[in-house]
Structure formats: C-alpha cells, structure tokens
Design a protein around this motif. Structure first.
Motif, short mmCIF file in Angstrom:
data_model
loop_
_atom_site.label_atom_id
_atom_site.label_comp_id
_atom_site.label_asym_id
_atom_site.label_seq_id
_atom_site.Cartn_x
_atom_site.Cartn_y
_atom_site.Cartn_z
N ARG A 25 0.80 -1.23 0.00
CA ARG A 25 0.00 0.00 0.00
C ARG A 25 0.84 1.28 0.00
NH1 ARG A 25 -5.21 -1.04 3.96
NH2 ARG A 25 -6.02 -2.83 2.80
N THR A 26 2.17 1.16 0.06
CA THR A 26 3.02 2.35 0.04
C THR A 26 3.97 2.39 -1.14
OG1 THR A 26 4.66 1.27 1.45
CG2 THR A 26 3.02 2.63 2.55
N SER A 32 5.72 4.33 -17.11
CA SER A 32 5.75 5.46 -18.03
C SER A 32 6.35 6.72 -17.39
CB SER A 32 4.34 5.77 -18.55
OG SER A 32 3.54 6.31 -17.52
N LEU A 33 6.57 6.72 -16.08
CA LEU A 33 7.18 7.87 -15.41
C LEU A 33 8.70 7.77 -15.57
CD1 LEU A 33 5.12 8.10 -12.11
CD2 LEU A 33 4.86 9.47 -14.18
N THR A 34 9.24 8.60 -16.44
CA THR A 34 10.67 8.52 -16.77
C THR A 34 11.46 9.73 -16.26
OG1 THR A 34 10.24 9.52 -18.92
CG2 THR A 34 10.23 7.10 -18.80
N GLN A 35 10.87 10.50 -15.38
CA GLN A 35 11.56 11.68 -14.85
C GLN A 35 12.76 11.25 -14.02
OE1 GLN A 35 8.31 11.22 -14.93
NE2 GLN A 35 7.60 12.94 -16.12
N ALA A 36 13.63 12.21 -13.77
CA ALA A 36 14.83 11.96 -12.98
C ALA A 36 14.46 11.52 -11.56
CB ALA A 36 15.69 13.21 -12.92
N ASP A 37 15.36 10.76 -10.95
CA ASP A 37 15.15 10.36 -9.56
C ASP A 37 14.91 11.59 -8.70
OD1 ASP A 37 15.59 7.79 -10.41
OD2 ASP A 37 17.54 7.58 -9.46
N ASP A 38 14.06 11.48 -7.75
CA ASP A 38 13.68 12.55 -6.81
C ASP A 38 12.80 13.63 -7.44
OD1 ASP A 38 14.93 11.34 -4.69
OD2 ASP A 38 16.73 12.58 -4.80
N TRP A 39 12.41 13.51 -8.70
CA TRP A 39 11.58 14.53 -9.33
C TRP A 39 10.26 14.73 -8.56
CZ3 TRP A 39 12.40 18.18 -12.82
CH2 TRP A 39 11.32 18.85 -13.37
N PHE A 40 9.63 13.66 -8.14
CA PHE A 40 8.35 13.75 -7.44
C PHE A 40 8.51 13.66 -5.92
CE2 PHE A 40 7.21 12.04 -11.65
CZ PHE A 40 6.39 13.08 -12.07
N ARG A 41 9.75 13.56 -5.43
CA ARG A 41 10.01 13.48 -3.99
C ARG A 41 9.43 14.70 -3.29
NH1 ARG A 41 15.71 14.11 -1.09
NH2 ARG A 41 15.13 13.37 0.96
N PHE A 42 8.71 14.48 -2.21
CA PHE A 42 8.01 15.50 -1.43
C PHE A 42 6.85 16.13 -2.18
CE2 PHE A 42 12.38 15.88 0.55
CZ PHE A 42 12.06 15.08 1.63
N ILE A 55 -8.39 10.23 -2.91
CA ILE A 55 -7.51 10.38 -1.74
C ILE A 55 -6.16 10.93 -2.19
CG2 ILE A 55 -6.38 9.18 0.16
CD1 ILE A 55 -8.67 7.15 0.08
N THR A 56 -5.62 11.86 -1.40
CA THR A 56 -4.32 12.46 -1.67
C THR A 56 -3.31 11.98 -0.64
OG1 THR A 56 -5.36 14.44 -2.58
CG2 THR A 56 -3.07 14.64 -1.91
N MET A 57 -2.08 11.75 -1.08
CA MET A 57 -1.01 11.31 -0.17
C MET A 57 0.30 11.95 -0.60
SD MET A 57 -0.20 9.53 2.50
CE MET A 57 -1.71 8.65 2.72
N GLU A 58 1.20 12.16 0.36
CA GLU A 58 2.50 12.75 0.07
C GLU A 58 3.48 11.67 -0.39
OE1 GLU A 58 1.02 13.24 3.14
OE2 GLU A 58 0.13 15.15 2.61
N VAL A 59 4.35 12.05 -1.31
CA VAL A 59 5.36 11.14 -1.86
C VAL A 59 6.64 11.26 -1.04
CG1 VAL A 59 6.74 10.59 -3.89
CG2 VAL A 59 4.37 11.32 -4.16
N ARG A 60 7.14 10.13 -0.61
CA ARG A 60 8.39 10.10 0.16
C ARG A 60 9.60 10.01 -0.74
NH1 ARG A 60 9.76 6.02 5.14
NH2 ARG A 60 11.80 6.89 5.60
N GLU A 61 9.55 9.10 -1.72
CA GLU A 61 10.68 8.91 -2.63
C GLU A 61 10.18 8.58 -4.02
OE1 GLU A 61 13.53 6.03 -1.24
OE2 GLU A 61 13.30 6.71 0.83
N PHE A 62 11.02 8.88 -5.02
CA PHE A 62 10.73 8.52 -6.39
C PHE A 62 12.03 8.13 -7.07
CE2 PHE A 62 10.65 9.62 -10.88
CZ PHE A 62 9.61 8.80 -11.30
N SER A 63 12.06 6.96 -7.69
CA SER A 63 13.26 6.50 -8.38
C SER A 63 12.89 5.44 -9.41
CB SER A 63 14.26 5.92 -7.38
OG SER A 63 15.40 5.44 -8.04
N TRP A 66 9.43 4.06 -9.62
CA TRP A 66 8.90 3.55 -8.35
C TRP A 66 8.57 4.71 -7.43
CZ3 TRP A 66 7.39 -1.27 -7.29
CH2 TRP A 66 7.84 -2.30 -8.14
N VAL A 67 7.39 4.69 -6.87
CA VAL A 67 6.92 5.72 -5.96
C VAL A 67 6.75 5.11 -4.58
CG1 VAL A 67 5.05 7.35 -5.46
CG2 VAL A 67 5.67 6.86 -7.84
N THR A 68 7.32 5.77 -3.57
CA THR A 68 7.14 5.35 -2.18
C THR A 68 6.40 6.46 -1.46
OG1 THR A 68 9.22 4.12 -2.24
CG2 THR A 68 8.31 4.61 -0.07
#
Length: 126
Positions: A25-26, A32-42, A55-63, A66-68
């Motif tokens: 669940r996390t 298809s998300l090919t942006q640089a690592d950390d692009w969506f972080r925070f 539902i909205t949730m905050e993104v911890r990491e992106f690489s 993969w979204v955490t």
C-alpha cells in the motif's frame, strides 16, 4: 510572444499515471514515469481511479518509476489504478528552485547561513 509578453514553456510538473506494478500500500510503479530520480520526492499524489479514488497522499521517494508514499493508502493499490502525481520541492536552492522550477526569486529560505554547529562555536582562546 504576446505583444510585450514572451511565454516560456516548461515541463509540466503534474503527470497522469497508471499503476503497472505494486509492492504494497506504500510502494508502486508506473513504468511510463521517466523523470529523474527525486523529481516527485516531497510531492503529492491524487488517486483518480481504483479503491483509493479521491484520496491524496504525500510522496516520500521517487526512483526509476517507483513511488514510495509516506503513509500506506487506506485501500490496496492495484494494477490499473490511475493517479495524478505532482513534482515536489525538497527546499534546495540549486536542485529545486533553480534547476527544477526556475523560481529562485521566490525561494524563501536562507541557504547561506552557517548551520547550528557553526553558530554554537566559541572563538578560539589562543
């Protein structure tokens, strides 16, 4: 150009996506998300389809697609769930304000002040 105004196109900071793999669940992936690592972080994610719709949730990491998330979603994430994900800001002048958002003018921090360790030091008695 629009009379005296010149418009400049930037890469969109929000993307639409669909879950292609998931771990729990996390943690999930959209290939298809090919942006640089950390692009969506925070940044934030808004679910637009599936059990977590609305539902909205905050993104911890992106690489690597993969979204955490910071917190687990209340319902299971499944392949095919759709979402909107927005780029995040880690409050770094060079990496975020200048390179990502081109908006250093509105940076409201003080990145060049010495840290707490330097401020707490006493002058050398010699």
């Amino acid at each position: 150009a629009d009379n005296p105004v010149t418009w400049e196109a930037f890469e969109a900071w929000t993307r639409q996506g669909t879950v292609t793999e998931f771990h729990d669940r996390t943690i999930f992936r959209d290939s298809s998300l090919t942006q640089a690592d950390d692009w969506f972080r925070f940044g934030t994610i808004l679910w637009t389809g599936g059990a977590n719709d609305g539902i909205t949730m905050e993104v911890r990491e992106f690489s690597g697609g993969w979204v955490t998330l910071w917190e687990p979603m209340p319902f299971d994430i499944a392949i095919g769930d759709s979402f909107d994900i927005a780029a995040g800001c880690a409050k770094r002048v060079g990496e975020d304000c200048v390179a990502k958002f081109n908006n250093v003018f509105n940076f409201d921090g003080e990145p060049f002040l010495p840290g707490e360790d330097a401020a707490a030091e006493f002058p050398d008695a010699r």
